[in-house]
Design an enzyme around this catalytic site. Sequence first.
Site, short mmCIF file in Angstrom:
data_model
loop_
_atom_site.label_atom_id
_atom_site.label_comp_id
_atom_site.label_asym_id
_atom_site.label_seq_id
_atom_site.Cartn_x
_atom_site.Cartn_y
_atom_site.Cartn_z
CD GLU A 210 -1.30 -0.54 3.65
OE1 GLU A 210 -2.04 -1.52 3.47
OE2 GLU A 210 -1.31 0.13 4.69
CG HIS A 247 11.08 19.76 5.87
ND1 HIS A 247 11.44 21.08 5.98
CD2 HIS A 247 11.27 19.41 4.58
CE1 HIS A 247 11.83 21.50 4.81
NE2 HIS A 247 11.74 20.51 3.94
#
Lengths: 290, 374
Positions: A210, A247
Amino acid sequence: MIVRQQDRVLVQGITGRQGSFWTERMQAYGTRVVGGVNPKKAGSEHCGVPVFASAREAMDQGGFDASVLFIPPLAAKDAALDAIEAGAKTLVMLTEFVPVQDVMAILAAARAHGCCVVGPNTAGLVTPGECFVGIMPGFNENIFQPGRIGVISRSGSLGTLLCLNLVRAGFGQSAFIGIGGDPVSGTTMREALERLDADERTDAVVLVGEIGGAKEEEAADYAAGMAKPVVAFIAGRASPPGKKMGHAGAIVMGDQGTHASKKAAFEAAGVRVLDMPSGVGPALSAALAG
Amino acid sequence: MNFEEHAAKPLLAEAGIAIPEGAVAEDSAAAAGIAARLGPVVVKAQVPAGKRGKAGGIRPADTPEEVAQAAEAILGMTIGGHQVEKVLVESRADIARELYAAVLNDPASRSPLVMFSTRGGMDIEEVAASEPAAVRRLVVDITSGFDKTQAEDLLSGLDLGSAGAAAAEVLAKLYALYRARDAELVEINPLVVTGDGRVVALDCKLALDDGALPRQGDLAEAGAPEPMTGLEARGRELGLRYIELDGPVGVLANGAGLTMTTMDAVVHCGGRPANFLEIGGEAYTKATAALELVLANPRVESLVVNFCGAFARCDVMTEGVVAAWETLKPEIPVFFSIHGTGEDEAVALLKERLDMEPFDLMDDAVKAAIEAAR
């Protein structure tokens, strides 16, 4: 990470509702359940097997090979360490929402003790015709039949659907390995693939992936060098962008994690990627004939 | 769970890492009031998203009047899909040098990862691509941990001058914070060296592990709420993972993998899904509430119910759907596919109570639902 009929299985959390329900089904199918753990009910009997205070006690009083955890998320670490330190060879962690740093600590202990952890957040392991450990419908003959196809899945429900489509197409499974849906896993897709590549009873492998993470890309790297055919389905092509990654997380992942990235990695490795789960039978037939 | 800068920085301060003096304001007058006691400041949009500077959400200002103007311009902006409702007004640091520090969960090594760079203030992935030598990484053995000595080793040879020892101390404290708070990621970018040699965190990004929130006390209350629709908020209250989409085909399935796949099948067969809603795991007994949620979306014109029971029992889930169907009496058509644990009981139940037969293949249930929604 392939369970066998002779493996002695311990059930941690055996007396709970789900622990009881699935222990009975495992026993009925042929899984050799040798005991359970619940410190509050130690010394009693449940599902026809003794209940121990700890995995350590179970190991001292007869022993076991594999343990399966029906334990709530915040208690999972202590239970897992108990089993690992007692000498479990395999630990199947079904629990979802175990804190990731707890999982890392469990896996560090498992490495030190030579224990193979499957999961967390896995539906477990099935060897059709022999036994199953976990919460898969191993006993459902429409879904699991003895055969020569290995199946590796992040999802229990989607893995079930792929297995159903295999049986419908006349195939059976040599082993089902549920690696679980968490980002940090004891057994990766690549490690499970290596195991099935080495398994003499497996002719071909179905990977059920997935979106998110890089497990499929890692598995693709290995699949590129395999002689056995591999086909894959990747869920999430139609999903909106999911949980935002941090990030710094993005740098670890690079451009990996999207459906497109995984499909490209598989196809570059010679792995056929299915549009729909129902295509698994024809794809395998073609791959095995070629 | 993500934390906005103003909610994350106090945790740095608690951990012993220096941050600039500042406060949060929700209007320009309050922002000017804060600036009056701080002198030259930076006015920063508070949203749980990156690229705030590029979007114009971070502005320097020298006087209370300039601060009011900056706050006026920033409040109400939309950055990364989030509307700006607060600004952080902070003392402006005298920046001599910008560094980068982070600790995060690393799935590849299955261990904590400490990262440091001498090129702070930039996109760290750009730095890693263009100048890999400027980025130091260490995979930490979580059993033994990470202390100042290891931090000094990691930073050795990096030409940090007299700031090296302080930077190493920040890294060790950041690791302790990451462990104590069950962070997925805690990142300081930039970590600056000031003109007078102090090391100060000018920004902070923090994401906590949702699985660990139950043992983190009140910390979750300081986290940023995810933007969600009314129905999504209702789903959250019910403990259901629901995402509203813009198509007409309602989707109800068990397990994240199967639910995503059912949506994929709707799209593959030429339709558009109305939602993602999974009732796997512990939520499988909530089928009634789940069905009400799907049907509450006015765009839904048909429904596909796709169960493949492993842990989730098809009989329990189907009982919930059937009970809800009998109560709500919806007028839209519904198409089932049911396999796995409890399949026989579920199919019998469907026949007896709703006089319906499930489709054998998910594909056919999906195609029928798309056709009915046209």
